[in-house]
Design an enzyme around this catalytic site. Structure first.
Site, mmCIF file in Angstrom:
data_model
loop_
_atom_site.group_PDB
_atom_site.id
_atom_site.type_symbol
_atom_site.label_atom_id
_atom_site.label_comp_id
_atom_site.label_asym_id
_atom_site.label_seq_id
_atom_site.Cartn_x
_atom_site.Cartn_y
_atom_site.Cartn_z
ATOM 1 N N CYS A 54 0.933 -1.054 0.005
ATOM 2 C CA CYS A 54 -0.165 -0.035 -0.052
ATOM 3 C C CYS A 54 0.953 1.223 0.055
ATOM 4 C CB CYS A 54 -0.745 -0.082 1.307
ATOM 5 S SG CYS A 54 -2.128 1.382 1.262
ATOM 6 N N CYS A 58 0.563 4.675 7.010
ATOM 7 C CA CYS A 58 -0.296 4.777 8.389
ATOM 8 C C CYS A 58 0.571 3.940 9.358
ATOM 9 C CB CYS A 58 -1.390 3.813 8.299
ATOM 10 S SG CYS A 58 -2.425 4.353 6.661
ATOM 11 N N CYS A 61 0.383 0.255 10.434
ATOM 12 C CA CYS A 61 -0.243 -0.790 9.214
ATOM 13 C C CYS A 61 0.613 -1.718 8.761
ATOM 14 C CB CYS A 61 -0.947 -0.082 8.323
ATOM 15 S SG CYS A 61 -1.852 -1.496 7.140
ATOM 16 N N CYS A 98 -16.726 -9.133 5.291
ATOM 17 C CA CYS A 98 -15.836 -7.721 5.247
ATOM 18 C C CYS A 98 -14.589 -7.933 4.237
ATOM 19 C CB CYS A 98 -15.599 -7.213 6.561
ATOM 20 S SG CYS A 98 -14.732 -5.464 6.510
ATOM 21 N N CYS A 130 -19.457 -5.876 3.321
ATOM 22 C CA CYS A 130 -18.835 -4.856 3.788
ATOM 23 C C CYS A 130 -17.526 -4.884 2.986
ATOM 24 C CB CYS A 130 -18.656 -4.707 5.101
ATOM 25 S SG CYS A 130 -17.714 -3.407 5.786
ATOM 26 N N CYS A 190 -19.338 1.937 8.840
ATOM 27 C CA CYS A 190 -18.784 1.439 9.562
ATOM 28 C C CYS A 190 -17.484 2.054 9.827
ATOM 29 C CB CYS A 190 -18.369 -0.252 9.358
ATOM 30 S SG CYS A 190 -17.248 -0.790 10.315
ATOM 31 N N ARG A 262 -18.057 -2.844 17.766
ATOM 32 C CA ARG A 262 -17.240 -3.964 17.546
ATOM 33 C C ARG A 262 -16.004 -4.045 18.401
ATOM 34 N NH1 ARG A 262 -17.479 -3.860 11.917
ATOM 35 N NH2 ARG A 262 -19.575 -4.656 12.458
HETATM 36 N N1 SAM Z 1 -6.730 0.752 3.058
HETATM 37 C C1 SAM Z 1 -8.034 0.713 3.535
HETATM 38 C C2 SAM Z 1 -8.160 1.793 4.637
HETATM 39 O O1 SAM Z 1 -7.104 2.089 5.153
HETATM 40 O O2 SAM Z 1 -9.033 2.319 4.767
HETATM 41 C C3 SAM Z 1 -8.663 -0.424 4.111
HETATM 42 C C4 SAM Z 1 -7.891 -1.489 5.013
HETATM 43 S S1 SAM Z 1 -6.928 -0.792 6.492
HETATM 44 C C5 SAM Z 1 -5.936 -2.238 6.851
HETATM 45 C C6 SAM Z 1 -8.437 -1.245 7.777
HETATM 46 C C7 SAM Z 1 -8.319 -0.434 9.036
HETATM 47 O O3 SAM Z 1 -7.474 -1.712 9.865
HETATM 48 C C8 SAM Z 1 -7.470 0.606 9.432
HETATM 49 O O4 SAM Z 1 -8.341 1.785 9.316
HETATM 50 C C9 SAM Z 1 -7.011 0.477 10.918
HETATM 51 O O5 SAM Z 1 -8.050 0.951 11.823
HETATM 52 C C10 SAM Z 1 -7.036 -1.164 10.926
HETATM 53 N N2 SAM Z 1 -5.470 -1.684 11.302
HETATM 54 C C11 SAM Z 1 -4.765 -1.674 10.433
HETATM 55 N N3 SAM Z 1 -3.830 -2.192 11.055
HETATM 56 C C12 SAM Z 1 -3.827 -2.509 12.402
HETATM 57 C C13 SAM Z 1 -3.002 -2.831 13.315
HETATM 58 N N4 SAM Z 1 -1.981 -3.172 13.366
HETATM 59 N N5 SAM Z 1 -3.736 -2.803 14.584
HETATM 60 C C14 SAM Z 1 -5.137 -2.365 14.700
HETATM 61 N N6 SAM Z 1 -5.779 -1.969 13.685
HETATM 62 C C15 SAM Z 1 -5.194 -1.999 12.522
HETATM 63 C C1 DTB Z 2 -11.412 -2.604 11.753
HETATM 64 O O1 DTB Z 2 -11.733 -1.630 12.233
HETATM 65 N N1 DTB Z 2 -10.524 -3.655 11.991
HETATM 66 C C2 DTB Z 2 -10.363 -4.600 10.971
HETATM 67 C C3 DTB Z 2 -11.326 -3.972 9.994
HETATM 68 N N2 DTB Z 2 -11.829 -2.705 10.443
HETATM 69 C C4 DTB Z 2 -11.185 -3.990 8.460
HETATM 70 C C5 DTB Z 2 -9.029 -4.329 10.527
HETATM 71 C C6 DTB Z 2 -8.138 -4.940 11.549
HETATM 72 C C7 DTB Z 2 -6.750 -5.072 10.811
HETATM 73 C C8 DTB Z 2 -5.759 -5.816 11.824
HETATM 74 C C9 DTB Z 2 -4.315 -5.864 11.541
HETATM 75 C C10 DTB Z 2 -4.239 -6.812 10.304
HETATM 76 O O2 DTB Z 2 -4.827 -8.176 10.739
HETATM 77 O O3 DTB Z 2 -3.676 -6.616 9.456
HETATM 78 FE FE1 SF4 Z 3 -2.892 0.952 3.301
HETATM 79 FE FE2 SF4 Z 3 -2.859 -0.009 5.782
HETATM 80 FE FE3 SF4 Z 3 -3.148 2.669 5.543
HETATM 81 FE FE4 SF4 Z 3 -5.125 1.067 4.745
HETATM 82 S S1 SF4 Z 3 -4.423 1.172 6.783
HETATM 83 S S2 SF4 Z 3 -4.399 2.734 3.646
HETATM 84 S S3 SF4 Z 3 -3.965 -0.725 4.191
HETATM 85 S S4 SF4 Z 3 -1.441 1.590 4.898
#
Ligand code: SAM
Ligand code: DTB
Ligand code: SF4
Length: 330
Positions: A54, A58, A61, A98, A130, A190, A262
């Site tokens: 990506c 973030c 992430c 989702c 979703c 959501c 959730r």
């Molecule tokens: N790329 C899209 C976005 O950012 O909206 C969708 C996927 S993104 C991985 C969805 C959500 O996963 C993020 O907004 C964040 O709240 C959650 N997330 C990602 N990595 C995480 C982590 N290490 N611990 C907890 N939540 C995480």
């Molecule tokens: C949300 O709030 N938590 C979920 C879902 N929406 C998309 C994602 C959590 C991701 C946790 C890190 C991972 O598994 O990569």
């Molecule tokens: Fe990309 Fe992860 Fe950020 Fe979603 S949360 S925009 S997957 S870097």
């Protein structure tokens, strides 16, 4: 005490968040009872349909291309593979599926067409579908709605102030804009956040303030505890305490009484006792299945045992739409 309000002040939310813990839980449990069947928990399954690589930064992430997390970037999965995974999740008791993509914004190419095919296929199986695909244009939201999309996940993650310390490649305003686009197309919203990223209690209160003063409350509010992933800037963050999760969940329940709250990421590190406290505090939705997006989730057998132990049942799909007498696509 439990009327729907969109005019919360930060001071009011702060007063709720800081109440003595047992009092806060008792009040949240009371409001939960007034608006929901407390014996039901929504069971959702996540699938990462496009993993890694990506362009966003973030800090939490594992899927950002900027960090070395050992995750291989993959192409978008085939619709047939995704639809089979959804069927398996449904057979295991899940009612919402989702699909997450590591995109900054939804593509305008064959990939997007394939996502629409997935949405159609899974909606036809009677599941609430979703997606979380990053930013959306008005046209894309219309196409997703047309394909049967029930909900869109787009998190604000933290307060507007702290956001700049977590993500620099997009703004809070961008996030709010996509939420408005989704809402305009009558797709269920959501939207929630993550705690444990080094934010203050004021940041958490501010996030809840933004969510609870949107023109309409999100139908789902995911509360995630950071999963510190090696290679990300957040790798050394300390695990948040269950008491912080309870405060966050209870305050979300009291300020947005009708929302599904959730208990999302971080559940894998919680005992059944800790999870029970979160359900008492007003959480009524979880993710089950082997994985969240890229990290491990709770064992399904353990989750079933917990449901049995606590006397909980999975909530049926489209219950909200049925209660609101909206057309459902099953
Ligand atoms: N790329 C899209 C976005 O950012 O909206 C969708 C996927 S993104 C991985 C969805 C959500 O996963 C993020 O907004 C964040 O709240 C959650 N997330 C990602 N990595 C995480 C982590 N290490 N611990 C907890 N939540 C995480
Ligand atoms: C949300 O709030 N938590 C979920 C879902 N929406 C998309 C994602 C959590 C991701 C946790 C890190 C991972 O598994 O990569
Ligand atoms: Fe990309 Fe992860 Fe950020 Fe979603 S949360 S925009 S997957 S870097």
């Amino acid at each position: 005490m439990s009327e729907l309000r969109n005019d919360w002040t930060k001071e009011e939310i702060s007063e709720i968040y800081n109440r003595p813990l047992l009092e806060l839980m008792y009040q949240a449990a009371t409001v939960h009872r007034a608006h929901h069947n407390t014996g039901e928990v929504q069971v959702c399954t996540l699938l990462s349909i496009k993993t890694g690589g990506c362009p966003e930064d973030c800090a939490y992430c594992p899927q950002s291309a900027r960090y070395q997390t050992g995750l291989e970037a993959e192409k978008l999965m085939e619709p047939s593979t995704v639809i089979s995974a959804a069927a398996k999740a449904r057979a295991a008791g899940s009612t919402r599926f989702c699909m997450g993509a590591a995109w900054r914004d939804a593509r305008k190419n064959k990939d997007f067409e394939n996502v629409l095919t997935m949405v159609r296929g899974i909606t036809a199986m009677g599941m609430e579908v979703c997606c979380t695909l990053g930013m959306l244009t008005d046209e894309q939201a219309a196409q997703l709605k047309e394909a049967g999309l029930y909900a869109y996940n787009h998190n604000l993650d933290t307060s507007e102030d702290y956001y700049k310390d977590i993500i620099t490649t997009r703004s809070y305003e961008d996030r709010l804009q996509t939420l408005e686009t989704v809402r305009n197309h009558d797709i269920s919203v959501c939207c929630g956040g993550i705690i444990g990223m080094g934010e203050t209690h004021e940041d958490r209160i501010s996030l809840l303030h933004t969510l609870s003063t949107l023109p309409e409350h999100p139908e789902s509010v995911p509360v995630n505890a950071l999963i510190p992933v090696q290679g990300t800037p957040m790798e050394n963050m300390k695990r948040v305490s269950v008491w912080d999760m309870v405060r966050m969940i209870a305050t979300a329940r009291l300020t947005m009484p009708k929302a599904m709250v959730r208990l999302s990421a971080g559940r894998v590190h919680m005992s059944k006792e800790e999870q029970a406290l979160c359900f008492m505090a007003g959480a009524n939705s979880i993710f089950t299945g082997e994985k969240l997006l890229t990290t491990d989730n709770n064992d399904l057998g353990e989750d079933m045992e917990m449901f049995e132990l606590l006397g909980l049942k999975p909530r049926e799909s489209f219950k909200d739409a049925k209660e609101k007498h909206l057309p459902v696509t099953t």
